[in-house]
Design an enzyme around this catalytic site. Structure first.
Site, PDB file in Angstrom:
ATOM      1  N   SER A 228      59.618   8.842 128.761  1.00  0.00           N
ATOM      2  CA  SER A 228      59.061   7.991 127.711  1.00  0.00           C
ATOM      3  C   SER A 228      60.009   6.826 127.454  1.00  0.00           C
ATOM      4  O   SER A 228      61.228   6.968 127.643  1.00  0.00           O
ATOM      5  CB  SER A 228      58.888   8.795 126.416  1.00  0.00           C
ATOM      6  OG  SER A 228      58.589   7.951 125.311  1.00  0.00           O
TER       7      SER A 228
ATOM      8  N   TYR B  35      62.247  14.651 120.351  1.00  0.00           N
ATOM      9  CA  TYR B  35      61.390  14.319 121.485  1.00  0.00           C
ATOM     10  C   TYR B  35      62.062  13.265 122.364  1.00  0.00           C
ATOM     11  O   TYR B  35      62.093  13.389 123.590  1.00  0.00           O
ATOM     12  CB  TYR B  35      60.034  13.811 120.975  1.00  0.00           C
ATOM     13  CG  TYR B  35      59.081  13.388 122.057  1.00  0.00           C
ATOM     14  CD1 TYR B  35      58.335  14.331 122.761  1.00  0.00           C
ATOM     15  CD2 TYR B  35      58.908  12.043 122.373  1.00  0.00           C
ATOM     16  CE1 TYR B  35      57.452  13.949 123.758  1.00  0.00           C
ATOM     17  CE2 TYR B  35      58.021  11.644 123.365  1.00  0.00           C
ATOM     18  CZ  TYR B  35      57.297  12.607 124.049  1.00  0.00           C
ATOM     19  OH  TYR B  35      56.426  12.219 125.039  1.00  0.00           O
TER      20      TYR B  35
ATOM     21  N   LYS C 146      63.363  13.419 126.328  1.00  0.00           N
ATOM     22  CA  LYS C 146      62.893  12.495 127.362  1.00  0.00           C
ATOM     23  C   LYS C 146      64.058  11.771 128.046  1.00  0.00           C
ATOM     24  O   LYS C 146      63.979  11.422 129.219  1.00  0.00           O
ATOM     25  CB  LYS C 146      61.909  11.501 126.757  1.00  0.00           C
ATOM     26  CG  LYS C 146      60.588  12.157 126.333  1.00  0.00           C
ATOM     27  CD  LYS C 146      59.940  12.893 127.493  1.00  0.00           C
ATOM     28  CE  LYS C 146      58.662  13.594 127.131  1.00  0.00           C
ATOM     29  NZ  LYS C 146      58.022  14.253 128.282  1.00  0.00           N
TER      30      LYS C 146
END
Length: 259
Positions: A150, A163, A167
């Site tokens: 991401s 998160y 990533k």
């Protein structure tokens, strides 16, 4: 004049994709099938995998096979790889697209259970899966693995911190695997989406402020769409990217050019 497209020909190759029953994963599976690959579409729910495969198979090109799997469980990943080999053959292409984000808020408030789930599902499960499929690629002296990361990996976040950490760890994983498997002809790259109109990211784009921000601050003046990932998946899977490995490719409409 006929333009040769051999560089992008995936005929005879087997691709395994997780998180592929909808959104970006489904679009990438469609792209690979359209270029001749046999694709295994995997996600947690078999009925959604079956519906996705029906959609792909109706278009012709390659063949799509549905296999359910929850990436959080090593034994289910092992069963997924074994069934893929049994039904389709040795694996040439992997797209580890599945991921989770059970918490939205500051890291100071995230429960240990949510932190552990994010890191386990988004990093450790990708590590497991890559190790499971690598022998097929090493045996052929050729193969391509992709992990969906991401653009969140490149900056902090007040609401998606863990998160984003997971990533960035995926990019580190990609680089290490690229170094390890490069001598055997296996390539490993990360795909880093920006803000894409998928169900997974709905909370980030389905409001007037986000829409206005995208249309004002994104150089291409729009949100990303799932089909924007067909081309990058085919490129990285095919011989067109034969000398590319260990890279993190951003697909973000230009938002990440300043980082």
């Amino acid at each position: 004049m006929t333009v040769a497209t051999d560089l992008f020909d995936l005929t005879g190759r087997v691709a395994l994709l997780t998180g592929a029953s909808k959104g970006m994963g489904l679009s990438m599976a469609e792209g690979l099938a359209e270029h001749g690959a046999t694709v295994v579409v995997s996600s947690r729910k078999l009925d959604q995998c079956e519906a996705a495969c029906e959609q792909i198979n109706a278009k012709g090109g390659g063949t799509a096979i549905p296999i359910a799997c929850n990436i959080g469980y090593k034994e289910q990943l092992e069963a997924l790889v074994a069934e893929t080999r049994e039904r389709a053959g040795p694996i040439d292409i992997l797209i580890a697209n599945a991921g989770v984000n059970p918490f939205y808020g500051p890291m100071s408030e995230i429960p240990d259970s949510a932190f552990d789930k994010i890191m386990s599902s988004n990093v450790k499960s990708n590590h497991w899966l890559c190790q499971m499929v690598a022998p097929d690629m090493v045996a052929k002296g050729r193969g391509s693995m992709m992990i969906t990361s991401s653009t969140g990996a490149f900056a902090g976040s007040l609401t998606l911190g863990t998160y984003s950490i997971s990533k960035l760890a995926d990019i580190a994983l990609v680089r290490n695997l690229a170094l390890e498997y490069g001598p055997q002809g296996v390539r490993v790259n990360a795909i880093c989406p920006g803000l894409i109109k998928t169900d997974f990211a709905r909370a980030l784009w389905d409001n007037p402020e986000a829409k206005a921000n995208a249309e004002t601050n994104t150089p291409l003046r729009r949100l990303g769409e799932s089909d924007d990932f067909k081309g990058i998946a085919v490129y990285l899977a095919s011989d067109a990217s034969a000398f590319m490995t260990g890279q993190a490719l951003t697909v973000c409409g230009g938002t990440n050019m300043w980082r």
